[in-house]
Design an enzyme around this catalytic site. Sequence first.
Site, PDB file in Angstrom:
ATOM      1  N   CYS A 167       6.537  -5.240 -13.542  1.00  0.00           N
ATOM      2  CA  CYS A 167       6.745  -4.753 -14.909  1.00  0.00           C
ATOM      3  C   CYS A 167       5.443  -4.349 -15.580  1.00  0.00           C
ATOM      4  O   CYS A 167       4.398  -4.943 -15.357  1.00  0.00           O
ATOM      5  CB  CYS A 167       7.399  -5.849 -15.753  1.00  0.00           C
TER       6      CYS A 167
ATOM      7  N   ARG B 163       3.622   0.994 -10.881  1.00  0.00           N
ATOM      8  CA  ARG B 163       3.874  -0.430 -10.640  1.00  0.00           C
ATOM      9  C   ARG B 163       5.284  -0.680 -10.134  1.00  0.00           C
ATOM     10  O   ARG B 163       5.578  -1.749  -9.594  1.00  0.00           O
ATOM     11  CB  ARG B 163       3.639  -1.222 -11.935  1.00  0.00           C
TER      12      ARG B 163
ATOM     13  N   TRP C 289      11.068  -4.334 -13.755  1.00  0.00           N
ATOM     14  CA  TRP C 289      11.476  -4.461 -12.353  1.00  0.00           C
ATOM     15  C   TRP C 289      12.365  -5.694 -12.290  1.00  0.00           C
ATOM     16  O   TRP C 289      11.935  -6.800 -12.565  1.00  0.00           O
ATOM     17  CB  TRP C 289      10.245  -4.627 -11.461  1.00  0.00           C
TER      18      TRP C 289
ATOM     19  N   ASN D  82       6.395  -9.767 -18.670  1.00  0.00           N
ATOM     20  CA  ASN D  82       6.148  -9.567 -17.245  1.00  0.00           C
ATOM     21  C   ASN D  82       5.995 -10.941 -16.621  1.00  0.00           C
ATOM     22  O   ASN D  82       5.209 -11.753 -17.093  1.00  0.00           O
ATOM     23  CB  ASN D  82       4.873  -8.737 -17.042  1.00  0.00           C
ATOM     24  N   GLY D  83       6.763 -11.221 -15.565  1.00  0.00           N
ATOM     25  CA  GLY D  83       6.699 -12.515 -14.909  1.00  0.00           C
ATOM     26  C   GLY D  83       8.076 -13.110 -14.743  1.00  0.00           C
ATOM     27  O   GLY D  83       9.078 -12.395 -14.636  1.00  0.00           O
TER      28      GLY D  83
ATOM     29  N   GLU E 174       2.289  -2.180  10.655  1.00  0.00           N
ATOM     30  CA  GLU E 174       2.017  -1.455   9.419  1.00  0.00           C
ATOM     31  C   GLU E 174       2.757  -0.115   9.394  1.00  0.00           C
ATOM     32  O   GLU E 174       3.315   0.287   8.367  1.00  0.00           O
ATOM     33  CB  GLU E 174       0.508  -1.242   9.269  1.00  0.00           C
TER      34      GLU E 174
ATOM     35  N   LYS F   4       5.555   1.046   6.629  1.00  0.00           N
ATOM     36  CA  LYS F   4       5.470   2.279   5.840  1.00  0.00           C
ATOM     37  C   LYS F   4       6.763   3.085   5.948  1.00  0.00           C
ATOM     38  O   LYS F   4       7.255   3.618   4.952  1.00  0.00           O
ATOM     39  CB  LYS F   4       4.296   3.139   6.319  1.00  0.00           C
TER      40      LYS F   4
ATOM     41  N   GLU G  54       9.502   1.374   3.959  1.00  0.00           N
ATOM     42  CA  GLU G  54       9.271   1.392   2.518  1.00  0.00           C
ATOM     43  C   GLU G  54       9.712   2.697   1.869  1.00  0.00           C
ATOM     44  O   GLU G  54      10.338   2.685   0.810  1.00  0.00           O
ATOM     45  CB  GLU G  54       7.777   1.191   2.222  1.00  0.00           C
TER      46      GLU G  54
ATOM     47  N   HIS H 184      10.653  -8.515  26.595  1.00  0.00           N
ATOM     48  CA  HIS H 184      11.163  -9.862  26.299  1.00  0.00           C
ATOM     49  C   HIS H 184      12.271  -9.829  25.255  1.00  0.00           C
ATOM     50  O   HIS H 184      12.509 -10.822  24.570  1.00  0.00           O
ATOM     51  CB  HIS H 184      10.026 -10.773  25.847  1.00  0.00           C
TER      52      HIS H 184
ATOM     53  N   LYS I 118       4.688  -2.223  -7.244  1.00  0.00           N
ATOM     54  CA  LYS I 118       3.316  -2.134  -6.744  1.00  0.00           C
ATOM     55  C   LYS I 118       2.646  -3.493  -6.697  1.00  0.00           C
ATOM     56  O   LYS I 118       1.974  -3.836  -5.744  1.00  0.00           O
ATOM     57  CB  LYS I 118       2.512  -1.179  -7.642  1.00  0.00           C
TER      58      LYS I 118
END
Length: 607
Positions: free
Chosen positions: A2, A27, A74, A98-99, A479, A483, A486, A502, A602
């Site tokens: 947020c 964000r 968010w 925010n939180g 990574e 990506k 995402e 395996h 973010k």
Amino acid sequence: MCGIIGIVGKEAVSDRLVEGLKRMEYRGYDSAGVCTVHDGNLVRRRAPGKLVNLVAELENNPAPGTLGIAHTRWATHGAPTQNNAHPHATREVAIVHNGIIENFRSLREELSGRGREFESETDSEVVAHLISEGIEAGKDPAAAVSEILPKLRGAFALAIAFRQHPDMLIGARLGSPLVIGYGDGETYLGSDALALAPLTQRIAYLEEGDWAIVTRDGAQIFDKQNDPVEREITTSNASASEIEKGNYRHHMQKEIFEQPTAVAQTLRSYIRQLERQVSLPQVDFDLSDISRVTIVACGTSYYAAMVAKYWFEHFAQVPVDIDVASEFRYRDPVLMEGGLSIFISQSGETADTLAALRHCRAAGQVIAVVVNVPTSSMAREADLLLPTNAGPEIGVASTKAFTCQLAVLAALATRMAVVKGRMDREEEADVVGHLLEAPASLNAALLHDEEIANMAHLIAPARDVLYMGRGPDYALAMEGALKLKEISYIHAEGYASGEMKHGPIALIDEAVPVIVLAPSGPLFEKTVSNMQEVRARGGKIVLISDAAGLAEAGEGCMATIEMPKVHPLIAPLVYAVPVQLLAYHTACVKGTDVDQPRNLAKSVTVE
């Protein structure tokens, strides 16, 4: 996470509040709103979805007033609806938060028992009601706020407006960042300096537990004991121009192409080029005494930690543990005396990582922080601060922050090897020489952007994609898969190449592309052998290697991506480029929201 902005101004604020929200879109958010104070009323406008929806609401129903607060949300508690959007308000008070308020259920039950009515499902609304009770009981705003802050468990950055006080805001923080900006006859609150960049460069960072009364003349700041305190006013280097896309289609694309410059800027802070030596900031502990390294991070930063483990153990011969921050504290880790704990975070505010840092601090560990925001909470709590100097990263999917983290970690591993006597002067000069080659090699990798764009249509139809690599390239495989997940919403997984047989090889068929990262070198033949196992089962392979590797193993692949020939030390930095570009162009083919992918934020400032 947020975004918050508040303005105590001399002129109408709603347009500037919205502009501030736009600067915080990076964000991540799913709804937005503003609240101004005008003619003795709280004027609130909210909308789910993107900011254009809030702009349209304000065009139809303006929010006049010279004081206001605004928020991009968010979702944590409650779906992204108009009722759940911030600001939350009673007749007397409006708040943005925010939180996360961990004890909101018990607080809500108490408030409901006293006849308070709620309009949202959020945890945040309880704060508005708690403060409002105090105001309605005759308390002044400062007393009402200071009384309820100790009742809140969790993390919060708060900006609070009051119906009867059109010239005052109150801000408070615990676990979530909040800054005060000082202007000419105006004062501001914001989640970060970037949010306030066009308004002022003069800012002060609130410390843990601080709260502040903000007026046009400035701010009175109090600590968690309600004692008046001074917080240094500094000059911010944040620039509004840094969040512009320029000629690029997306912020992510711009940030991918900024990597040669960003890595060069970062290395300049850690390398003496003439002497070919690594130089770290002065600290009051001796790196040579470090007996064990623990690295803690989340997401992309965790994959940087995976690469760094190879470097620390190879160069410095120091054992390294790496942990996902969200799991670290809950397994009751054994932390040896004389250990160095390294925390990697783009924002420096990631809740899980910050909590892990404090756990390690309590256990007597030396704390090093690799961070892109040198004024962040983690940075301020570090024994050794290692800034990445990447500049603001707006795209939610991290790119240049990752490669700059790798550059810093390589420098730190090299320096530790030197002070421990594991690396002589000639070897250090050789390593530094290779690090200095990284920006040019990144530029060379970016030259293949067009061919990667042209092959993205081969990946876009897939439901599943696998990535393979050995050694540090295993971390790059993970990574790359992250990506792709995402920003294109394609299911993808990264595996150590030798692990395919395996279990994961059962997934292989002609509909599953397999991305193989295999620079020529000591591990090349083994990776190619695993690749052939995939090919024998009908897998469609995209091989990423240098010219020598493609000449040896590229025949029969669905596609190939040529990278420059580089030393193994800098290969993780260089090979980050093609996996970033492949994810980016695949997402473009699919038409997803590249810079603000669904459900993501973010900076994750809640656990």
